[in-house]
Design a protein around this motif. Structure first.
Motif, PDB file in Angstrom:
ATOM      1  N   THR A  96     -63.635  23.193 -42.250  1.00 15.96           N
ATOM      2  CA  THR A  96     -63.981  23.122 -40.832  1.00 15.96           C
ATOM      3  C   THR A  96     -62.995  23.914 -39.991  1.00 15.96           C
ATOM      4  O   THR A  96     -61.800  23.956 -40.285  1.00 15.96           O
ATOM      5  N   THR A  97     -63.492  24.541 -38.931  1.00 12.75           N
ATOM      6  CA  THR A  97     -62.659  25.222 -37.945  1.00 12.75           C
ATOM      7  C   THR A  97     -62.791  24.491 -36.616  1.00 12.75           C
ATOM      8  O   THR A  97     -63.899  24.254 -36.136  1.00 12.75           O
ATOM      9  N   LEU A  98     -61.641  24.124 -36.038  1.00 14.54           N
ATOM     10  CA  LEU A  98     -61.616  23.391 -34.770  1.00 14.54           C
ATOM     11  C   LEU A  98     -60.867  24.188 -33.704  1.00 14.54           C
ATOM     12  O   LEU A  98     -59.925  24.923 -34.020  1.00 14.54           O
ATOM     13  N   PRO A  99     -61.238  24.020 -32.445  1.00 12.56           N
ATOM     14  CA  PRO A  99     -60.486  24.678 -31.370  1.00 12.56           C
ATOM     15  C   PRO A  99     -59.163  23.971 -31.129  1.00 12.56           C
ATOM     16  O   PRO A  99     -58.981  22.808 -31.528  1.00 12.56           O
ATOM     17  N   ALA A 100     -58.252  24.658 -30.474  1.00 16.24           N
ATOM     18  CA  ALA A 100     -56.942  24.070 -30.183  1.00 16.24           C
ATOM     19  C   ALA A 100     -57.071  22.835 -29.293  1.00 16.24           C
ATOM     20  O   ALA A 100     -56.176  21.983 -29.281  1.00 16.24           O
TER      21      ALA A 100
ATOM     22  N   ILE B 230     -58.949  24.475 -40.315  1.00 13.18           N
ATOM     23  CA  ILE B 230     -58.443  25.616 -39.554  1.00 13.18           C
ATOM     24  C   ILE B 230     -58.376  25.219 -38.089  1.00 13.18           C
ATOM     25  O   ILE B 230     -59.353  24.697 -37.541  1.00 13.18           O
ATOM     26  N   ILE B 231     -57.235  25.457 -37.463  1.00 12.81           N
ATOM     27  CA  ILE B 231     -57.065  25.211 -36.031  1.00 12.81           C
ATOM     28  C   ILE B 231     -56.975  26.559 -35.330  1.00 12.81           C
ATOM     29  O   ILE B 231     -56.029  27.323 -35.556  1.00 12.81           O
ATOM     30  N   GLU B 232     -57.976  26.870 -34.509  1.00 12.20           N
ATOM     31  CA  GLU B 232     -57.945  28.119 -33.760  1.00 12.20           C
ATOM     32  C   GLU B 232     -56.846  28.079 -32.698  1.00 12.20           C
ATOM     33  O   GLU B 232     -56.586  27.031 -32.107  1.00 12.20           O
ATOM     34  N   ASP B 233     -56.207  29.225 -32.462  1.00 16.00           N
ATOM     35  CA  ASP B 233     -55.161  29.329 -31.436  1.00 16.00           C
ATOM     36  C   ASP B 233     -54.129  28.218 -31.598  1.00 16.00           C
ATOM     37  O   ASP B 233     -53.731  27.563 -30.631  1.00 16.00           O
ATOM     38  N   PHE B 234     -53.699  28.015 -32.831  1.00 13.76           N
ATOM     39  CA  PHE B 234     -52.695  26.998 -33.161  1.00 13.76           C
ATOM     40  C   PHE B 234     -51.434  27.196 -32.334  1.00 13.76           C
ATOM     41  O   PHE B 234     -50.808  26.236 -31.868  1.00 13.76           O
TER      42      PHE B 234
ATOM     43  N   PRO C  84     -62.331  31.438 -48.472  1.00 13.64           N
ATOM     44  CA  PRO C  84     -61.242  32.052 -47.705  1.00 13.64           C
ATOM     45  C   PRO C  84     -61.106  31.434 -46.316  1.00 13.64           C
ATOM     46  O   PRO C  84     -62.110  31.163 -45.647  1.00 13.64           O
ATOM     47  N   ALA C  85     -59.860  31.200 -45.904  1.00 16.82           N
ATOM     48  CA  ALA C  85     -59.581  30.682 -44.558  1.00 16.82           C
ATOM     49  C   ALA C  85     -59.470  31.878 -43.612  1.00 16.82           C
ATOM     50  O   ALA C  85     -58.376  32.331 -43.286  1.00 16.82           O
ATOM     51  N   GLU C  86     -60.609  32.388 -43.191  1.00 17.30           N
ATOM     52  CA  GLU C  86     -60.617  33.543 -42.293  1.00 17.30           C
ATOM     53  C   GLU C  86     -60.322  33.078 -40.875  1.00 17.30           C
ATOM     54  O   GLU C  86     -60.935  32.121 -40.386  1.00 17.30           O
TER      55      GLU C  86
END
Length: 289
Positions: free
Chosen positions: A16-20, A38-42, A198-200
């Motif tokens: 899963t990809t989550l926003p900051a 995955i954390i976007e804009d970590f 892959p963690a793109e």
């Protein structure tokens, strides 16, 4: 947003990809399910730029590995906390710190005479290092990072780790590969390449995963390097993978805020690990010991 597994994979979970802006609880739920998120804009652009400014010269001077401890065409620069004060932002990042507290700081109950006492372990920095893979690097073998502590599975978690994309991570340039759900496997179940995804992610985003989750760097088929910054928080009663007491001079440690000093290991872990003169090592940093 999710990245589906290939049909050949054996897991029924996704990465899963989550926003900051996502609540910490949502990130923890994703890690509970898949072993990673995955954390976007970590970290923000200013922090990413600051880290690059502090680390770039040392990273450029670092020699490629020879295939033994460090892989060929791979550069590893340890001790990021010593090299950049922007590491404070990483160590305080809410999803990272919140996940480490959730998965690692679980009470352990023990008898003391007729009393049963609950001890809550501390957490401490295990590693902080830059990892740069050059074009032509083959895939890294899938592995668990809690092997550093000789953990057996199933069992309690000992590490929560992040890989920050200092440059864009793509399947082509060697993005970290993860097997979602592998944190639930026992030690008889080996990883397979067709199970990894892959963690793109764009620069500034980060992969957050458990020490029990199988992962590994991908092959770099691009014409440029791929750079990640990895930090790990470990149980406070275990040996740190990087010896922070030798890596970071005391005068540098004293310049950090108290919460970061404690994360570097200057805090006793209940009931009696890490004492200094039978007392809190923070007294040494404050000049009272």
């Amino acid at each position: 947003m999710t990245q589906p597994l290939s049909e050949a994979g054996m897991s029924d979970t996704t990465l899963t990809t989550l926003p900051a802006s996502a609540p910490i609880e949502e990130a923890i739920e994703a890690v509970e399910a898949a072993g990673a998120v995955i954390i976007e804009d970590f970290i923000g652009p200013a922090t990413l730029t600051g880290l690059w400014e502090d680390l770039r010269a040392d990273l450029e001077r670092t020699a490629d590995g020879d295939g033994r401890l460090v892989g060929e065409k791979t550069r590893i620069l340890p001790g990021l906390v010593r090299r950049s004060t922007h590491s404070v932002t990483v160590l305080r990042q809410p999803h990272f710190l919140g996940a480490a507290r959730h998965f690692l700081q679980r009470p352990v109950r023990a008898w003391l005479g007729e009393q049963r006492i609950a001890f809550v372990p501390t957490i401490q920095l295990g590693i902080s290092r830059a990892i740069q893979i050059q074009p032509g690097v083959p895939v890294q073998g899938l592995h668990r990072d809690d092997t550093a502590h000789l953990r057996t599975h199933p069992g309690p978690e000992s590490r929560v780790q992040v890989m920050i994309a200092a440059s864009e991570f793509t399947a082509r340039n060697g993005a970290t590969r993860v097997i979602p759900g592998s944190h639930r496997w026992d030690d008889e179940r080996g990883p397979r390449e067709d199970e990894a995804v892959p963690a793109e992610m764009r620069a500034g985003s980060a992969l957050l995963w458990l020490g029990s989750t199988y992962h590994g760097a991908g092959a770099n088929h691009s014409d440029g390097p791929r750079t990640g910054l990895s930090y790990a928080l470990d149980l406070g009663n275990l040996r740190q993978e990087e010896n922070q007491y030798l890596s970071i001079p005391l005068d540098v440690v004293r310049g950090y805020p108290e919460d970061v000093q404690r994360l570097l290991g200057y805090e006793p872990c209940p009931p009696m690990c890490g004492l200094y003169e039978l007392d809190d090592p923070m007294l040494l940093l404050r000049g009272k010991a």
